[in-house]
Design a protein around this motif. Structure first.
Motif, PDB file in Angstrom:
ATOM      1  N   GLU A   1      47.699  39.027  62.101  1.00  0.00           N
ATOM      2  CA  GLU A   1      48.949  39.620  61.626  1.00  0.00           C
ATOM      3  C   GLU A   1      49.956  39.782  62.758  1.00  0.00           C
ATOM      4  O   GLU A   1      49.609  39.833  63.941  1.00  0.00           O
ATOM      5  CB  GLU A   1      48.675  40.976  60.970  1.00  0.00           C
ATOM      6  N   THR A   2      51.230  39.868  62.358  1.00  0.00           N
ATOM      7  CA  THR A   2      52.319  40.278  63.242  1.00  0.00           C
ATOM      8  C   THR A   2      53.098  41.351  62.486  1.00  0.00           C
ATOM      9  O   THR A   2      52.740  41.720  61.366  1.00  0.00           O
ATOM     10  CB  THR A   2      53.256  39.109  63.590  1.00  0.00           C
ATOM     11  N   ARG A   3      54.173  41.850  63.066  1.00  0.00           N
ATOM     12  CA  ARG A   3      54.943  42.907  62.404  1.00  0.00           C
ATOM     13  C   ARG A   3      55.699  42.396  61.175  1.00  0.00           C
ATOM     14  O   ARG A   3      56.182  43.178  60.369  1.00  0.00           O
ATOM     15  CB  ARG A   3      55.942  43.542  63.371  1.00  0.00           C
ATOM     16  N   PHE A   4      55.805  41.080  61.013  1.00  0.00           N
ATOM     17  CA  PHE A   4      56.577  40.515  59.900  1.00  0.00           C
ATOM     18  C   PHE A   4      55.635  40.215  58.740  1.00  0.00           C
ATOM     19  O   PHE A   4      55.143  39.100  58.593  1.00  0.00           O
ATOM     20  CB  PHE A   4      57.326  39.267  60.351  1.00  0.00           C
ATOM     21  N   GLY A   5      55.378  41.250  57.941  1.00  0.00           N
ATOM     22  CA  GLY A   5      54.349  41.148  56.927  1.00  0.00           C
ATOM     23  C   GLY A   5      54.874  40.914  55.527  1.00  0.00           C
ATOM     24  O   GLY A   5      55.845  40.182  55.314  1.00  0.00           O
ATOM     25  N   PHE A   6      54.227  41.556  54.553  1.00  0.00           N
ATOM     26  CA  PHE A   6      54.549  41.333  53.150  1.00  0.00           C
ATOM     27  C   PHE A   6      55.999  41.728  52.861  1.00  0.00           C
ATOM     28  O   PHE A   6      56.459  42.805  53.215  1.00  0.00           O
ATOM     29  CB  PHE A   6      53.626  42.151  52.262  1.00  0.00           C
ATOM     30  N   GLU A   7      56.714  40.830  52.168  1.00  0.00           N
ATOM     31  CA  GLU A   7      58.120  41.057  51.812  1.00  0.00           C
ATOM     32  C   GLU A   7      58.316  40.817  50.322  1.00  0.00           C
ATOM     33  O   GLU A   7      59.247  40.147  49.913  1.00  0.00           O
ATOM     34  CB  GLU A   7      59.032  40.132  52.622  1.00  0.00           C
ATOM     35  N   GLY A   8      57.445  41.377  49.529  1.00  0.00           N
ATOM     36  CA  GLY A   8      57.534  41.223  48.091  1.00  0.00           C
ATOM     37  C   GLY A   8      56.153  41.253  47.487  1.00  0.00           C
ATOM     38  O   GLY A   8      55.129  41.168  48.190  1.00  0.00           O
ATOM     39  N   ILE A   9      56.109  41.401  46.185  1.00  0.00           N
ATOM     40  CA  ILE A   9      54.837  41.371  45.470  1.00  0.00           C
ATOM     41  C   ILE A   9      55.132  41.052  44.013  1.00  0.00           C
ATOM     42  O   ILE A   9      56.153  41.473  43.463  1.00  0.00           O
ATOM     43  CB  ILE A   9      54.091  42.717  45.605  1.00  0.00           C
ATOM     44  N   THR A  10      54.256  40.262  43.393  1.00  0.00           N
ATOM     45  CA  THR A  10      54.377  39.985  41.965  1.00  0.00           C
ATOM     46  C   THR A  10      52.978  39.859  41.385  1.00  0.00           C
ATOM     47  O   THR A  10      52.021  39.516  42.104  1.00  0.00           O
ATOM     48  CB  THR A  10      55.214  38.714  41.708  1.00  0.00           C
ATOM     49  N   LYS A  11      52.842  40.144  40.115  1.00  0.00           N
ATOM     50  CA  LYS A  11      51.532  40.143  39.463  1.00  0.00           C
ATOM     51  C   LYS A  11      51.467  39.001  38.457  1.00  0.00           C
ATOM     52  O   LYS A  11      52.331  38.871  37.586  1.00  0.00           O
ATOM     53  CB  LYS A  11      51.302  41.490  38.762  1.00  0.00           C
ATOM     54  N   VAL A  12      50.453  38.173  38.615  1.00  0.00           N
ATOM     55  CA  VAL A  12      50.206  37.057  37.709  1.00  0.00           C
ATOM     56  C   VAL A  12      48.780  37.205  37.183  1.00  0.00           C
ATOM     57  O   VAL A  12      47.809  36.982  37.919  1.00  0.00           O
ATOM     58  CB  VAL A  12      50.378  35.699  38.410  1.00  0.00           C
ATOM     59  N   GLY A  13      48.652  37.631  35.925  1.00  0.00           N
ATOM     60  CA  GLY A  13      47.321  37.894  35.383  1.00  0.00           C
ATOM     61  C   GLY A  13      46.644  39.008  36.147  1.00  0.00           C
ATOM     62  O   GLY A  13      47.186  40.108  36.299  1.00  0.00           O
ATOM     63  N   ASP A  14      45.457  38.728  36.678  1.00  0.00           N
ATOM     64  CA  ASP A  14      44.707  39.714  37.460  1.00  0.00           C
ATOM     65  C   ASP A  14      44.947  39.573  38.955  1.00  0.00           C
ATOM     66  O   ASP A  14      44.227  40.181  39.756  1.00  0.00           O
ATOM     67  CB  ASP A  14      43.198  39.567  37.181  1.00  0.00           C
ATOM     68  N   THR A  15      45.928  38.786  39.340  1.00  0.00           N
ATOM     69  CA  THR A  15      46.153  38.509  40.756  1.00  0.00           C
ATOM     70  C   THR A  15      47.501  39.033  41.219  1.00  0.00           C
ATOM     71  O   THR A  15      48.524  38.820  40.553  1.00  0.00           O
ATOM     72  CB  THR A  15      46.066  36.991  41.032  1.00  0.00           C
ATOM     73  N   LEU A  16      47.488  39.708  42.370  1.00  0.00           N
ATOM     74  CA  LEU A  16      48.716  40.097  43.054  1.00  0.00           C
ATOM     75  C   LEU A  16      49.040  39.036  44.099  1.00  0.00           C
ATOM     76  O   LEU A  16      48.155  38.605  44.854  1.00  0.00           O
ATOM     77  CB  LEU A  16      48.544  41.457  43.739  1.00  0.00           C
ATOM     78  N   TRP A  17      50.309  38.619  44.123  1.00  0.00           N
ATOM     79  CA  TRP A  17      50.757  37.638  45.110  1.00  0.00           C
ATOM     80  C   TRP A  17      51.802  38.298  46.026  1.00  0.00           C
ATOM     81  O   TRP A  17      52.727  38.952  45.555  1.00  0.00           O
ATOM     82  CB  TRP A  17      51.399  36.431  44.432  1.00  0.00           C
TER      83      TRP A  17
ATOM     84  N   LYS B   1      52.372  32.228  54.710  1.00  0.00           N
ATOM     85  CA  LYS B   1      51.371  32.411  53.663  1.00  0.00           C
ATOM     86  C   LYS B   1      51.976  33.089  52.437  1.00  0.00           C
ATOM     87  O   LYS B   1      52.799  33.998  52.549  1.00  0.00           O
ATOM     88  CB  LYS B   1      50.227  33.274  54.170  1.00  0.00           C
ATOM     89  N   LEU B   2      51.540  32.647  51.278  1.00  0.00           N
ATOM     90  CA  LEU B   2      51.647  33.414  50.049  1.00  0.00           C
ATOM     91  C   LEU B   2      50.232  33.906  49.795  1.00  0.00           C
ATOM     92  O   LEU B   2      49.333  33.117  49.475  1.00  0.00           O
ATOM     93  CB  LEU B   2      52.157  32.552  48.891  1.00  0.00           C
ATOM     94  N   VAL B   3      50.039  35.212  49.965  1.00  0.00           N
ATOM     95  CA  VAL B   3      48.693  35.784  49.961  1.00  0.00           C
ATOM     96  C   VAL B   3      48.351  36.281  48.556  1.00  0.00           C
ATOM     97  O   VAL B   3      49.177  36.918  47.887  1.00  0.00           O
ATOM     98  CB  VAL B   3      48.593  36.942  50.965  1.00  0.00           C
ATOM     99  N   ALA B   4      47.131  36.009  48.108  1.00  0.00           N
ATOM    100  CA  ALA B   4      46.663  36.424  46.792  1.00  0.00           C
ATOM    101  C   ALA B   4      45.552  37.462  46.930  1.00  0.00           C
ATOM    102  O   ALA B   4      44.682  37.352  47.806  1.00  0.00           O
ATOM    103  CB  ALA B   4      46.149  35.219  46.006  1.00  0.00           C
ATOM    104  N   TYR B   5      45.601  38.472  46.042  1.00  0.00           N
ATOM    105  CA  TYR B   5      44.518  39.454  45.967  1.00  0.00           C
ATOM    106  C   TYR B   5      44.115  39.592  44.511  1.00  0.00           C
ATOM    107  O   TYR B   5      44.932  39.968  43.663  1.00  0.00           O
ATOM    108  CB  TYR B   5      44.958  40.811  46.512  1.00  0.00           C
ATOM    109  N   ASN B   6      42.859  39.268  44.216  1.00  0.00           N
ATOM    110  CA  ASN B   6      42.352  39.334  42.850  1.00  0.00           C
ATOM    111  C   ASN B   6      41.864  40.753  42.565  1.00  0.00           C
ATOM    112  O   ASN B   6      40.957  41.259  43.239  1.00  0.00           O
ATOM    113  CB  ASN B   6      41.212  38.337  42.644  1.00  0.00           C
ATOM    114  N   LEU B   7      42.476  41.401  41.582  1.00  0.00           N
ATOM    115  CA  LEU B   7      42.159  42.794  41.289  1.00  0.00           C
ATOM    116  C   LEU B   7      40.765  42.966  40.708  1.00  0.00           C
ATOM    117  O   LEU B   7      40.170  44.056  40.827  1.00  0.00           O
ATOM    118  CB  LEU B   7      43.200  43.367  40.321  1.00  0.00           C
ATOM    119  N   GLU B   8      40.232  41.918  40.091  1.00  0.00           N
ATOM    120  CA  GLU B   8      38.900  42.013  39.488  1.00  0.00           C
ATOM    121  C   GLU B   8      37.805  41.763  40.522  1.00  0.00           C
ATOM    122  O   GLU B   8      36.855  42.530  40.643  1.00  0.00           O
ATOM    123  CB  GLU B   8      38.775  41.016  38.334  1.00  0.00           C
TER     124      GLU B   8
END
Length: 720
Positions: free
Chosen positions: A552-568, A584-591
């Motif tokens: 990581e660097t200080r320039f991190g996540f600059e938005g979030i959207t939810k598609v089904g069970d996944t946060l992008w 990167k477009l990072v994905a996190y699966n909530l399930e």
């Protein structure tokens, strides 16, 4: 001598700050960067401080103190102002007044505070020649021209050293008022006469420090003595006609804490001295002052006096409150003088007399109808460049021009600008967003990520600028301007959540929210995701996995959207393991609670850097805002792209990540210049309604080295 006048702002219920919805309004039509007058070789610091116009209304002249020049702008076509170059004046230009085609320029040449000196120079604008120079025997601060063109008045301030003796007056030598006749288009230096202002004020009367001057139709000069909290009216032959204290105001419902982290308008300042700066005659009997303050005071508003010293109207806190509602309140100045009304101008447009008040720290121009000088009516707030100082009305052409002195070269902010406004039939184009109408005065700013719900409302988050007051703002975009109708405090265990930097927001489908926080190790702010209930209470916190934290660097996540069970979540800029110009477009699966990612190819910067700002899913695509960090003519990349969801198949972290394909949806630069301003750098919010209508917003950096302007606009429907 009269005692200071006290007027409690809470008693001013009759002074309505709700704009009057008239057919005629001022709207900005052009912005001229001062750097354009230097043929590509602009100095590191420039300015546009005081401004005037030639008799034919076609040429503007402004003072540029850091560069030691006056600048000239051709406004034959006011929507496309053209550079006419500069003229060095052998000193620091402090003021300019024009009679016919001759500019009379006050020039400060002081070697020190104790040895002030200066000149006034007559400049023939036809050939840019200096036709006369008069020694003023002191440091000029402002000039004014008689309406009949017969003489000019000059305030000789001989300003104090703010680092000496706690910066207090008296500090000799004293200032005074100078008047010089004008004949045959130039100065008659032999006619120079002085009006002593010593002994008038109760505050340091032995050291008057004149600030601004103006001349009425009778040839009477009104002069403000800012640090002395005093006003004098002087005849053209130098006699004191009247003088009186500017008085004081009891301020209630203001923010006095310089915490730069919360907007709280529940404090007070009793007996606040006005300490006026700008002054303008409304007619031959009444004048208005702008109460900026300098040494002890600053009552954050405008006052109208009769020339005999009778106070007839006071804005109290109403001007500042109107500024708060449109997101221009400079919280960093709360413990000082708030929005700091400073410069003023008067002009009669289509038979209606107007006073224009420039709020230096809020970077707006307030417009008042002064048909009745004893009851001014607030009309509009106009967006300006950073720190408007001077203005000139050109009623015969329906124009107003402002000079904005702050230059952001060293801070990476916008450069100094001259701005033009047209008075015409039609609605006001600014503000785009307001909190007017809420039950409680609500300040806002530094908007970042956005999201729309199924009911047509938009939710926006403020970033870490307001670190002790993280909020989600619910916006109704169906009104003009769009309205903030609710402010939801983001809390942890019942108190405002600390150490978060909200840069993205998504709906959780259950009435709550997902928030993406951009981490900064130097501020102990973690990169994280937060799950919030409908009331803003944090229910869950999800930290990043080791595979991401290690790069990581200080320039991190600059938005979030939810598609089904996944946060992008889009990452703003390259992290340590990313290929050049890929993020990167990072994905996190909530399930499954698994992390993965794809790579997004961003534009290579032409100057500075390029990064991502927000992302939202709609139909079969995600839509992404991509921007550089440049302002004005340097800006290149302010764009929206789409990526098919079919390509958003992430790979495990640490493996080779697939690269998605982007398609340009819209170049946003035409939208960002559609209201006559320069291109703002931070396009940070994107929301798409259920019908596909997209809304875009900009981040105003909490009005810190920023004009405070927030653009909030629709670009219409986008394809599914």
């Amino acid at each position: 001598m009269t005692k200071p006048l006290l007027l409690t702002s809470t008693l001013l219920a009759g002074v309505a700050m709700t704009p009057v919805h008239a057919e005629m309004n001022f709207n900005r039509i052009a912005s001229f960067p001062v750097t354009a007058n230097f043929d590509g070789a602009a100095p590191d610091e420039t300015s546009a401080e005081i401004i005037d116009v030639t008799e034919d209304g076609m040429t503007l002249v402004y003072t540029d103190s850091p560069a030691g020049v006056i600048g000239v702008v051709d406004i034959t076509n006011p929507a496309a102002p053209a550079p006419r170059g500069t003229l060095a004046v052998e000193g620091e230009p402090t003021a300019v007044s024009i009679i016919g085609n001759t500019a009379f320029v006050g020039v400060n040449t002081s070697e020190s505070y104790t040895a002030p000196s200066g000149f006034v120079k007559a400049v023939d604008l036809a050939d840019m020649s200096i036709t006369a120079t008069c020694d003023l025997g002191g440091q000029p601060d402002s000039t004014a021209r008689a309406k009949d063109g017969s003489f000019i008045a000059i305030a000789i301030e001989n300003e104090r050293d703010e680092d000496l003796g706690d910066g207090r007056v008296p500090q000799i030598p004293a200032g005074d008022l100078v008047m010089i006749d004008v004949a045959d288009g130039t100065l008659d230096c032999d006619s120079l006469r002085r009006a002593s202002l010593i002994g008038l004020a109760e505050v340091a009367g032995e050291d008057p420090e004149p600030e601004f001057v103006d001349i009425n139709g009778l040839g009477e000069v009104v002069v403000t003595l800012q640090e002395n909290n005093h006003i004098a009216v002087v005849s053209k032959d130098g006699r004191i006609l009247s003088h009186f204290s500017a008085g004081a105001v009891d301020l209630e419902g203001i923010d006095t804490k310089d915490d730069r982290a919360a907007l709280t308008f529940d404090q007070s300042q009793p007996g606040r001295l006005r300490e006026p700066d700008g002054v303008q005659w409304i007619d031959d009997s009444y004048f208005a002052i702008a109460n900026e303050g300098d040494m002890d005071g600053g009552s954050r508003g405008m006052t109208v006096f009769h020339k005999d010293g009778t106070l007839v109207w006071e804005s109290g806190v109403t001007l500042e409150h109107a500024i708060v509602q449109i997101g221009h309140y400079p919280d960093k100045r709360s413990d000082s003088k708030g929005v700091e009304p400073e410069g003023m101008e008067f002009g009669t447009f289509d038979g209606t007399p107007h006073i224009f008040v420039m709020a230096e720290r809020a970077s707006v121009v307030a417009v008042y109808d002064v048909t009745d000088p004893t009851a001014p009516v607030f009309k509009q707030l106009l967006p300006s460049g950073i720190s408007p100082e001077g203005a000139v009305a050109i009623p015969e052409r329906g124009l107003l021009a402002t000079a904005n002195e702050f230059d952001g070269f060293e801070d990476g902010a916008a450069r100094a600008h001259v701005m033009l406004y047209q008075y015409a039939d039609g609605p006001a184009s600014y503000p785009h967003l307001t909190s007017e109408g809420m039950d409680k005065l609500t300040g806002w700013g530094a908007l970042s990520g956005m999201v729309a719900d199924a009911d047509g409302m938009i939710y926006a988050v403020s970033d870490s600028f307001y670190g002790y007051q993280p909020r989600i703002f619910k916006i109704d975009p169906s009104r003009h301007p769009a309205r903030i109708i609710e402010a939801i405090d983001v809390t942890r265990n019942g108190t405002p959540a600390q150490k978060i930097d909200m840069e993205g927001i998504a709906l959780d489908g259950e009435g709550g929210f997902w928030i993406a926080s951009e981490g900064r190790t130097d501020r102990v702010i973690p990169h994280a995701l937060y799950h919030l209930g409908p009331d803003g209470q944090i229910k869950d916190e999800i930290g990043l996995p080791p595979e991401l934290l290690s790069v990581e660097t200080r320039f991190g996540f600059e938005g979030i959207t939810k598609v089904g069970d996944t946060l992008w979540m889009p990452v703003q800029r390259e992290w340590k393991d990313d290929p050049k110009d890929h993020v990167k477009l990072v994905a996190y699966n909530l399930e499954t609670e698994e992390w993965s990612a794809v790579l997004y190819p961003k534009a290579a910067p032409e100057k500075g850097w390029v990064g991502l700002s927000d992302m939202t899913a709609y139909g079969g695509h995600v839509y992404i805002v991509e921007r550089d960090n440049q302002h004005g003519p340097e800006a290149v990349t302010k764009r929206m792209y789409s990526v098919p969801l079919s390509q958003m198949t992430p790979a495990p972290l640490g493996s080779e990540l697939p690269v998605v394909t982007k398609t340009l949806v819209r170049d946003l630069i035409p939208d960002l210049t559609s209201t006559g301003g320069y291109v703002l750098d931070k396009v940070e919010g994107l929301a798409i309604m259920a019908d596909g209508t997209a809304w875009v917003s900009t981040d105003n950096d909490g009005v810190d080295d920023h004009s405070g302007e927030t653009m909030f606009f629709s670009i219409g429907p986008i394809g599914k």
